[in-house]
Design an enzyme around this catalytic site. Structure first.
Site, PDB file in Angstrom:
ATOM      1  N   LYS A 126      77.103  39.359  49.210  1.00  0.00           N
ATOM      2  CA  LYS A 126      76.912  40.062  50.496  1.00  0.00           C
ATOM      3  C   LYS A 126      77.056  39.095  51.669  1.00  0.00           C
ATOM      4  CE  LYS A 126      72.680  41.272  49.584  1.00  0.00           C
ATOM      5  NZ  LYS A 126      72.474  40.680  48.251  1.00  0.00           N
TER       6      LYS A 126
ATOM      7  N   ARG B  62      66.039  47.640  52.699  1.00  0.00           N
ATOM      8  CA  ARG B  62      65.781  47.387  51.286  1.00  0.00           C
ATOM      9  C   ARG B  62      64.725  48.310  50.718  1.00  0.00           C
ATOM     10  NH1 ARG B  62      67.514  41.464  51.395  1.00  0.00           N
ATOM     11  NH2 ARG B  62      67.462  40.936  49.221  1.00  0.00           N
TER      12      ARG B  62
ATOM     13  N   ARG C 276      74.696  28.104  43.038  1.00  0.00           N
ATOM     14  CA  ARG C 276      74.811  28.234  44.498  1.00  0.00           C
ATOM     15  C   ARG C 276      74.168  27.023  45.180  1.00  0.00           C
ATOM     16  NH1 ARG C 276      72.711  33.456  47.628  1.00  0.00           N
ATOM     17  NH2 ARG C 276      70.737  32.989  46.609  1.00  0.00           N
TER      18      ARG C 276
ATOM     19  N   ARG D 131      68.395  27.010  46.953  1.00  0.00           N
ATOM     20  CA  ARG D 131      67.419  27.899  47.594  1.00  0.00           C
ATOM     21  C   ARG D 131      66.166  28.002  46.730  1.00  0.00           C
ATOM     22  NH1 ARG D 131      70.046  33.375  49.926  1.00  0.00           N
ATOM     23  NH2 ARG D 131      68.384  34.345  48.705  1.00  0.00           N
TER      24      ARG D 131
ATOM     25  N   ARG E  69      64.021  39.317  41.452  1.00  0.00           N
ATOM     26  CA  ARG E  69      64.787  39.854  42.601  1.00  0.00           C
ATOM     27  C   ARG E  69      65.734  40.963  42.142  1.00  0.00           C
ATOM     28  NH1 ARG E  69      67.321  34.507  44.297  1.00  0.00           N
ATOM     29  NH2 ARG E  69      68.617  35.716  45.716  1.00  0.00           N
TER      30      ARG E  69
HETATM   31  P1  AP5 Z   1      76.090  35.044  48.324  1.00  0.00           P
HETATM   32  O1  AP5 Z   1      77.136  35.420  49.307  1.00  0.00           O
HETATM   33  O2  AP5 Z   1      75.082  34.024  48.740  1.00  0.00           O
HETATM   34  O3  AP5 Z   1      75.360  36.359  47.747  1.00  0.00           O
HETATM   35  P2  AP5 Z   1      74.285  37.315  48.381  1.00  0.00           P
HETATM   36  O4  AP5 Z   1      74.554  38.678  47.903  1.00  0.00           O
HETATM   37  O5  AP5 Z   1      74.173  37.092  49.843  1.00  0.00           O
HETATM   38  O6  AP5 Z   1      73.000  36.755  47.613  1.00  0.00           O
HETATM   39  P3  AP5 Z   1      71.538  36.523  48.156  1.00  0.00           P
HETATM   40  O7  AP5 Z   1      70.838  35.738  47.078  1.00  0.00           O
HETATM   41  O8  AP5 Z   1      71.533  35.923  49.525  1.00  0.00           O
HETATM   42  O9  AP5 Z   1      70.998  37.972  48.190  1.00  0.00           O
HETATM   43  P4  AP5 Z   1      69.551  38.429  48.273  1.00  0.00           P
HETATM   44  O10 AP5 Z   1      69.674  39.832  48.621  1.00  0.00           O
HETATM   45  O11 AP5 Z   1      68.729  38.124  47.082  1.00  0.00           O
HETATM   46  O12 AP5 Z   1      68.935  37.421  49.350  1.00  0.00           O
HETATM   47  P5  AP5 Z   1      68.538  37.550  50.898  1.00  0.00           P
HETATM   48  O13 AP5 Z   1      68.782  36.270  51.537  1.00  0.00           O
HETATM   49  O14 AP5 Z   1      69.112  38.787  51.484  1.00  0.00           O
HETATM   50  O15 AP5 Z   1      76.832  34.558  46.994  1.00  0.00           O
HETATM   51  C1  AP5 Z   1      76.073  34.083  45.890  1.00  0.00           C
HETATM   52  C2  AP5 Z   1      76.793  32.882  45.230  1.00  0.00           C
HETATM   53  O16 AP5 Z   1      78.009  33.348  44.635  1.00  0.00           O
HETATM   54  C3  AP5 Z   1      77.222  31.781  46.227  1.00  0.00           C
HETATM   55  O17 AP5 Z   1      77.151  30.568  45.557  1.00  0.00           O
HETATM   56  C4  AP5 Z   1      78.684  32.161  46.581  1.00  0.00           C
HETATM   57  O18 AP5 Z   1      79.455  31.031  46.957  1.00  0.00           O
HETATM   58  C5  AP5 Z   1      79.165  32.765  45.242  1.00  0.00           C
HETATM   59  N1  AP5 Z   1      80.138  33.831  45.381  1.00  0.00           N
HETATM   60  C6  AP5 Z   1      80.195  34.780  46.349  1.00  0.00           C
HETATM   61  N2  AP5 Z   1      81.219  35.636  46.114  1.00  0.00           N
HETATM   62  C7  AP5 Z   1      81.799  35.227  44.943  1.00  0.00           C
HETATM   63  C8  AP5 Z   1      82.895  35.706  44.175  1.00  0.00           C
HETATM   64  N3  AP5 Z   1      83.603  36.774  44.534  1.00  0.00           N
HETATM   65  N4  AP5 Z   1      83.212  35.028  43.028  1.00  0.00           N
HETATM   66  C9  AP5 Z   1      82.507  33.936  42.636  1.00  0.00           C
HETATM   67  N5  AP5 Z   1      81.456  33.444  43.341  1.00  0.00           N
HETATM   68  C10 AP5 Z   1      81.111  34.075  44.485  1.00  0.00           C
HETATM   69  O19 AP5 Z   1      66.969  37.783  50.759  1.00  0.00           O
HETATM   70  C11 AP5 Z   1      66.145  36.759  50.264  1.00  0.00           C
HETATM   71  C12 AP5 Z   1      64.707  37.223  50.286  1.00  0.00           C
HETATM   72  O20 AP5 Z   1      64.290  37.458  51.641  1.00  0.00           O
HETATM   73  C13 AP5 Z   1      64.408  38.542  49.536  1.00  0.00           C
HETATM   74  O21 AP5 Z   1      64.207  38.348  48.161  1.00  0.00           O
HETATM   75  C14 AP5 Z   1      63.141  38.994  50.267  1.00  0.00           C
HETATM   76  O22 AP5 Z   1      62.015  38.281  49.799  1.00  0.00           O
HETATM   77  C15 AP5 Z   1      63.415  38.577  51.720  1.00  0.00           C
HETATM   78  N6  AP5 Z   1      64.084  39.667  52.467  1.00  0.00           N
HETATM   79  C16 AP5 Z   1      65.348  39.669  52.968  1.00  0.00           C
HETATM   80  N7  AP5 Z   1      65.626  40.845  53.567  1.00  0.00           N
HETATM   81  C17 AP5 Z   1      64.514  41.598  53.433  1.00  0.00           C
HETATM   82  C18 AP5 Z   1      64.184  42.923  53.805  1.00  0.00           C
HETATM   83  N8  AP5 Z   1      65.061  43.715  54.435  1.00  0.00           N
HETATM   84  N9  AP5 Z   1      62.940  43.388  53.505  1.00  0.00           N
HETATM   85  C19 AP5 Z   1      62.043  42.615  52.867  1.00  0.00           C
HETATM   86  N10 AP5 Z   1      62.279  41.358  52.461  1.00  0.00           N
HETATM   87  C20 AP5 Z   1      63.519  40.846  52.744  1.00  0.00           C
HETATM   88 MG    MG Z   2      72.732  36.262  51.117  1.00  0.00          MG
END
Ligand code: AP5
Ligand code: MG
Length: 220
Positions: free
Chosen positions: A16, A89, A130, A162, A173
């Site tokens: 994402k 979410r 990552r 991370r 997660r």
């Molecule tokens: P990446 O682009 O980083 O993936 P992502 O979907 O953004 O993964 P996240 O781990 O950031 O998602 P998340 O939803 O758990 O975390 P968030 O920060 O939103 O890609 C992942 C890896 O794969 C990278 O190494 C990349 O290079 C690689 N890659 C990408 N595309 C690829 C491809 N096509 N092929 C191969 N490799 C590829 O949230 C974190 C935490 O914050 C949550 O758990 C929660 O505690 C809190 N939080 C965030 N938003 C909320 C909310 N709205 N409400 C409550 N808590 C929240």
């Molecule tokens: Mg992300």
């Protein structure tokens, strides 16, 4: 001109953040990533950051009200479009978002959900390799490596793993996403506002498909 709002959905590690960043660069729309906003608050050791950190490091969702306050602040920026990454979410967040939209946006503004479809198995493989930079840039040791080992191409910062990329936290997660996040897609599906993308392709190919789909819908 109507505003465009694209909401990225997908499990942790689906790409994402990677795709939201590419789309923001391509369109000039503002990206709002609640995960990035929380991580910035944690790094700055604000009251909100200290609170959110307790949840994030365990793979749990941060409290809804804390999340909404971050989103409302971000929406004050001027832009022709917004890209949400990681929000909403929960059902409560979706309802709040619709209230915010009704105040901030006009009736002819266009809101679409974009689901990046990736299996749990692929997620575990990706997140294990990552590496991230404090500036927000995300790398993968095999698929999207930095030019110099351990160093950010953009700002020269030191790359790190991370806090929530530990196997047991990743598993939690994923569970949270399937239980709380994924069901929200029904709302968009019922209105024919859901775009699905196969996230198990090369990063560039996925970006091109996203652009193509948005062009078909005359969103860009
Ligand atoms: P990446 O682009 O980083 O993936 P992502 O979907 O953004 O993964 P996240 O781990 O950031 O998602 P998340 O939803 O758990 O975390 P968030 O920060 O939103 O890609 C992942 C890896 O794969 C990278 O190494 C990349 O290079 C690689 N890659 C990408 N595309 C690829 C491809 N096509 N092929 C191969 N490799 C590829 O949230 C974190 C935490 O914050 C949550 O758990 C929660 O505690 C809190 N939080 C965030 N938003 C909320 C909310 N709205 N409400 C409550 N808590 C929240
Ligand atoms: Mg992300």
């Amino acid at each position: 001109m109507p505003k465009i709002i694209i909401i990225f959905f997908g499990p942790p590690g689906s790409g994402k953040g990677t795709q939201a960043e590419l789309l923001a660069k391509f369109t000039g729309w503002k990206k709002i990533s609640t995960g990035d906003l929380f991580r910035a608050e944690i790094a700055a050791k604000t009251k909100l950051g200290v609170l959110a950190d307790k949840y994030i490091k365990r793979g749990q969702l941060a409290p809804d009200k804390a999340t909404i306050s971050l989103v409302e602040k971000s929406l004050k920026q001027k832009a022709s479009g917004f890209i949400f990454d990681g929000f909403p979410r929960t059902r409560w967040q979706l309802k709040e978002l619709l209230v915010i939209f009704s105040k901030a946006f006009k009736k002819n503004d266009r809101v679409y959900a974009l689901e990046v479809v990736v299996s749990d198995k692929e997620v575990k493989q990706r997140l294990g390799q990552r590496r991230v930079c404090a500036c927000g840039k995300v790398y993968h040791l095999a698929y999207n490596p930095p030019i110099d080992d351990g160093v950010c191409d953009i700002c020269g910062g030191k790359l790190f793993i991370r806090n929530d990329d530990k196997p047991q936290v990743i598993a939690h997660r994923l569970k949270v996403y399937h239980h709380d996040g994924e069901p929200l897609l029904d709302y968009f599906k019922k209105q024919s506002k859901l775009i699905k993308i196969n996230g198990e392709q090369a990063i560039k190919k996925i970006h091109e498909e996203i652009v193509e789909k948005l062009k078909e819908l005359r969103l860009i």
